[in-house]
Write a protein that holds these residues in place. Structure first.
Motif, PDB file in Angstrom:
ATOM      1  N   LEU A 234       0.846  -1.193   0.000  1.00 46.49           N
ATOM      2  CA  LEU A 234       0.000   0.000   0.000  1.00 46.49           C
ATOM      3  C   LEU A 234       0.882   1.244   0.000  1.00 46.49           C
ATOM      4  CD1 LEU A 234      -2.579  -1.117   2.712  1.00 46.49           C
ATOM      5  CD2 LEU A 234      -2.708  -1.468   0.240  1.00 46.49           C
ATOM      6  N   TYR A 235       0.436   2.249  -0.730  1.00 43.75           N
ATOM      7  CA  TYR A 235       1.152   3.521  -0.811  1.00 43.75           C
ATOM      8  C   TYR A 235       0.192   4.667  -0.526  1.00 43.75           C
ATOM      9  CZ  TYR A 235       4.644   0.759  -3.377  1.00 43.75           C
ATOM     10  OH  TYR A 235       5.575  -0.187  -3.770  1.00 43.75           O
ATOM     11  N   PRO A 236      -0.258   4.838   0.721  1.00 38.52           N
ATOM     12  CA  PRO A 236      -1.101   5.990   1.028  1.00 38.52           C
ATOM     13  C   PRO A 236      -0.298   7.289   0.902  1.00 38.52           C
ATOM     14  CG  PRO A 236      -0.455   4.854   3.041  1.00 38.52           C
ATOM     15  CD  PRO A 236       0.020   4.005   1.905  1.00 38.52           C
ATOM     16  N   TYR A 237      -0.951   8.332   0.486  1.00 40.80           N
ATOM     17  CA  TYR A 237      -0.262   9.609   0.311  1.00 40.80           C
ATOM     18  C   TYR A 237      -1.138  10.760   0.797  1.00 40.80           C
ATOM     19  CZ  TYR A 237      -3.241  10.853  -3.644  1.00 40.80           C
ATOM     20  OH  TYR A 237      -4.324  11.184  -4.419  1.00 40.80           O
ATOM     21  N   ALA A 238      -0.470  11.862   1.105  1.00 41.45           N
ATOM     22  CA  ALA A 238      -1.135  13.134   1.399  1.00 41.45           C
ATOM     23  C   ALA A 238      -0.352  14.227   0.702  1.00 41.45           C
ATOM     24  CB  ALA A 238      -1.184  13.386   2.902  1.00 41.45           C
ATOM     25  N   SER A 239      -1.047  15.174   0.117  1.00 36.91           N
ATOM     26  CA  SER A 239      -0.352  16.260  -0.570  1.00 36.91           C
ATOM     27  C   SER A 239      -1.129  17.552  -0.414  1.00 36.91           C
ATOM     28  CB  SER A 239      -0.168  15.942  -2.065  1.00 36.91           C
ATOM     29  OG  SER A 239      -1.413  15.929  -2.743  1.00 36.91           O
ATOM     30  N   THR A 240      -0.397  18.627  -0.505  1.00 36.55           N
ATOM     31  CA  THR A 240      -1.003  19.955  -0.511  1.00 36.55           C
ATOM     32  C   THR A 240      -0.332  20.789  -1.577  1.00 36.55           C
ATOM     33  OG1 THR A 240      -1.533  21.916   0.817  1.00 36.55           O
ATOM     34  CG2 THR A 240       0.566  20.846   1.250  1.00 36.55           C
ATOM     35  N   VAL A 241      -1.126  21.639  -2.235  1.00 31.80           N
ATOM     36  CA  VAL A 241      -0.631  22.486  -3.314  1.00 31.80           C
ATOM     37  C   VAL A 241      -1.103  23.907  -3.053  1.00 31.80           C
ATOM     38  CG1 VAL A 241      -0.580  22.908  -5.793  1.00 31.80           C
ATOM     39  CG2 VAL A 241      -0.783  20.559  -4.941  1.00 31.80           C
ATOM     40  N   ILE A 242      -0.173  24.835  -3.063  1.00 33.77           N
ATOM     41  CA  ILE A 242      -0.489  26.263  -2.939  1.00 33.77           C
ATOM     42  C   ILE A 242      -0.041  26.926  -4.236  1.00 33.77           C
ATOM     43  CG2 ILE A 242      -0.078  28.391  -1.650  1.00 33.77           C
ATOM     44  CD1 ILE A 242       0.640  26.611   0.751  1.00 33.77           C
TER      45      ILE A 242
END
Length: 810
Positions: A234-242
């Motif tokens: 499994l490769y869970p991810y979290a990302s944010t972009v501004i």
């Protein structure tokens, strides 16, 4: 009599080579797994059988390793993994090393393990370790070569010692595909490269003159009672972009999602991206395109580059089609415009199932779904707006079966399908492929038959393509003969890419290369080609050309060479006019270039290229010139900087501008293009790195005032006396700038944090007579797009989690 003696000696030598036995290494089960620390003091290594006596195959063939640069490898296994311990003797001062990102070889010596659990001489898995501790891995087969888009999670450690360097590796069974049986015999090969002279050695001798490297593996024996693990990663991810685009307000986005890999059976794997996140995909290298065909861009989304070897068969899959610009042409009312047409479609999810059985049968299934996309139509009078569907819910699918045989050949069937909801176009392509080599690997045949089908709004369209090539594929001298055809309706562009159809082409190629060094050269090759081109319907001549290339590399690793291409006599271009059945004639175009590439092992190195092109045609004065220079500086083992400047100038070119009524209008133009780019990498260590990528592309096109009408005979005339005053200004000043600056941290095996800052500028105008510096000054007056993103991916292996819980309960 002496000729008979020579023949007998040759036959004896040939038979002895063919009968050469594979090396075999018997390995033992480890009761205690070795610690992966680069120190070979573990109990299992003390009594392990040794793999040694490596043999060179590049640049010389058959030279045995020297004692002071010998390689000794030990191998062991247990229930979870296979282990390797390699002692690579060398003078530490002569070991070349350079920290790089994963799968980037840089200026490095390397040690590689090649495994083939099916022992079929065709489907290998490669694992590379460099003196810095960096890793690379790939899957490889004769049909596709090496695919470094494939990444596995495995462990390695390196120690530089007083008499060389030591590598220790742990490759978990979850990184491999093998059958569940009592006892295993795997294909095995070891490679070692000395970067100082580019020499390369293998454990089992390899002959590069004949066949693929997979045919020359040795074998591992002794592996017993191992079970293919549950392959669930499994490769869970979290990302944010501004982001801030020009004068618009700052926007922020937050994403959560997961990719997964699951071993459905021992040999088949499901890869899925459940909620895709492509926020950190790099910029495309956009260019000013004046031609009749679209610009092709490379794929930068990891899901679409990893493990796609089966799906690329037949060249029917151009992954950029998934999520590309909408295909719809909205119907607009009077006074309506679409000020901001969408340039992409969101991918909702995608998955791949692929694998290969013990008998060599490969099966692949790819599927992706994209969401509905709307454009906003604005009435310029009332200022009202409405939404117009420009891309419906769409499904992209590929199905492949590929049967390997003879250890070097395959036959394949592939189908691609695009289904769009509603009254939008659907597409289907089916192909049968043959890739055959005889058992001696001296003669190769490639054949393909392809059929395309389009379901359009008002009609259906079927197209046909066929290709056949036969040639000599081994030895110093090689040659091939090819014929290819496509009818007018052949169209694979819904999921593939095809620049043109309606052709019937004959091609011949001849080449020569050395496999062993001469007195002054370690590499030398040349090749010649000739092509004769026709339309398929009507069967009429369209052009012919001949060309050739030559390259050298001396023992100081300085490479140099050149090439030329000559389009002989009249060439009938049926595409520049943008009107079916119409063609544009030009004559006797010749272009040539020469290049040099210095030794990258040095602190300072460079590449340079110089080329020209000209035309021998009455009343034409056309000349092209291009030069590129790319110096690179390796400041130390951690910091490298590469600059590239590419300048080209074309005077007297002619091409399509626009239609005026029934007239096809061409213009004569001068074009200047300058591309500046800079890439840099600084690696703190194996886990932490900074990267820089910058590109500025500038191109200006200036037309003469007198324009031309394309006549029915393919020639240009001025009888209609069109000038620039009769059309919209076609002069162009095209300028782009993009910059990426990133930081990456591998904080755990398979887990990564990436922070990326990017900005972009774009300017398009008719000021084609501006200088470069004036154009750049105007570029910086344009709105600038800023983007900052952080993405964290965490790797979870089901087997590791299971072992943790088992230990807690034991």
């Amino acid at each position: 009599m002496k000729y008979v003696s020579f023949l007998i000696f040759y036959l004896f030598f040939y038979i002895s080579i063919q009968a050469q036995e594979k090396k075999s290494l018997h390995i033992q089960r480890a009761t205690v797994a070795p610690k992966i620390d680069g120190v070979l003091d573990d109990a299992i290594w003390q009594n392990a059988d040794l793999a040694g006596n490596f043999t060179q195959f590049r640049p010389d063939i058959g030279i045995k390793e020297t004692h002071n640069k010998r390689t000794v490898v030990r191998v062991a296994y247990d229930d979870d993994a296979i282990y390797f311990g390699a002692y690579l003797y060398d003078n530490p001062d002569e070991i070349l090393k350079q920290f790089q990102s994963r799968d980037n070889f840089g200026i490095n010596d390397f040690f590689a393990v090649v495994l083939n659990p099916n022992n079929d001489s065709q489907n290998d898995t490669e694992f590379f370790v460099f003196p810095t501790g960096n890793q690379a891995d790939a899957i490889i087969s004769p049909n596709i070569g090496e695919d470094f888009g494939w990444d596995a999670v495995w462990e390695s450690a390196v120690k530089i010692v007083h008499d060389g360097w030591v590598v220790e590796m742990k490759i978990p069974y979850s990184a491999l595909r093998f059958s569940n049986k009592k006892e295993h015999i795997w294909g095995l090969q070891f490679h070692r490269q000395f970067r100082t002279d580019r020499s390369q050695y293998t454990w089992n001798p390899l002959n590069p003159e004949v066949g693929s490297s997979s045919l020359y593996h040795g074998e591992i024996t002794g592996i017993k009672d191992i079970t293919p693990p549950t392959r669930l990663m499994l490769y869970p991810y979290a990302s944010t972009v501004i982001s801030k685009n020009g004068s618009e307000d700052i926007e922020d986005e937050y994403h959560l999602g997961m990719d997964l890999k699951y071993g459905i059976t021992e040999n088949f794997t499901l890869d899925a991206t459940l909620i895709p996140d492509f926020s950190q995909v790099g910029f495309d290298d956009v260019e000013l395109n004046l031609g009749p065909f679209e610009q092709q861009f490379s794929e930068q989304r990891q899901f679409f580059t990893e493990g796609v070897d089966l799906f690329t068969k037949g060249n029917l899959f151009y992954s950029r089609r998934v999520g590309n610009a909408p295909t719809g042409n909205p119907t607009l009312e009077t006074n309506e415009i679409i000020p901001d047409y969408p340039d992409k479609v969101k991918t909702l999810n995608a998955f791949k199932v692929s694998g290969r059985t013990k008998s060599g049968l490969g099966v692949g299934i790819f599927n992706a779904i994209t969401q509905k996309t709307y454009a906003t139509a604005v009435d310029t009078i009332s200022n009202t707006s409405r939404s117009e569907l420009v891309e419906p819910l769409a499904n992209y699918n590929i199905f492949v079966i590929d049967q390997q045989f003879n250890g070097n050949s395959s036959v394949s069937l592939i189908n691609t399908n695009v289904t769009r909801n509603g009254h939008f176009r659907d597409a289907n392509v089916t192909a049968a492929l043959l890739d055959y080599a005889n058992k001696k690997n001296t003669i190769g045949i490639e054949a393909a038959v392809k059929h395309s089908y389009l379901n359009l709004k008002d009609e259906n369209q079927s197209g046909f393509n066929a290709e056949f090539e036969i040639g000599k594929i081994s030895g110093n001298y090689q040659y091939s003969f090819e014929y290819e055809l496509a009818d007018k309706n052949y169209d694979i562009n819904d999921l593939g890419i095809n620049f043109r159809n309606n052709y019937s082409n004959f091609n011949v190629d001849f080449s020569y290369r050395i496999f062993e060094p001469t007195k002054n050269l370690i590499n030398f090759n040349y090749n010649f080609w000739a092509n004769y081109n026709m339309l398929f319907n009507p069967s009429t001549y369209s052009g012919k050309n001949i060309g050739g290339g030559i390259s050298f590399q001396n023992k100081n690793l300085l490479g140099y060479g050149g090439s030329f291409n000559y389009e002989i006599g009249k060439q009938y271009d049926y595409f520049e006019a943008r009107t079916e059945g119409r063609y544009f004639i030009y004559e006797n175009w010749i272009n040539a270039n020469t290049w040099v590439s210095s030794n990258y092992n040095n602190t300072f190195a460079y590449d340079a290229n110089l080329g020209f092109g000209t035309m021998f045609e009455n009343d034409r004065d056309m000349f092209n010139f291009n030069v590129s220079v790319s110096p690179r500086v390796r400041f130390n083992d951690r910091f490298t900087l590469i600059y590239n400047a590419d300048f080209s100038n074309s005077n007297g070119g002619r091409g399509f501008i626009q239609d005026i009524g029934d007239d096809i209008v061409f213009g004569q133009r001068d074009r200047t293009t300058l591309v500046n780019s800079l890439t840099g990498n600084y690696n703190f260590n194996v886990l932490h790195a900074l990267s820089l990528s910058f590109r500025n592309y500038w191109s200006v096109v200036t037309y003469e005032n007198q324009l031309y009408t394309l006549e029915d005979n393919g020639r240009l005339s001025t009888k209609d006396n069109y000038t620039l005053a009769d059309i919209d200004d076609p002069n162009v000043n095209f300028n782009t700038w993009n910059l990426d600056f990133g930081y990456s941290w591998q904080f755990a095996p398979g887990s990564m944090l990436t922070a990326l800052y990017r900005n972009r500028l774009f300017d398009f105008s008719n000021a084609s007579r501006d200088t470069y510096f004036n154009s750049v000054g105007h570029l910086f007056k344009q709105p600038i797009d800023h983007n900052f993103s952080i993405r964290v991916v965490y790797y979870i292996d089901y087997n590791n989690v299971k072992n943790i819980f088992n230990k807690k309960h034991s």
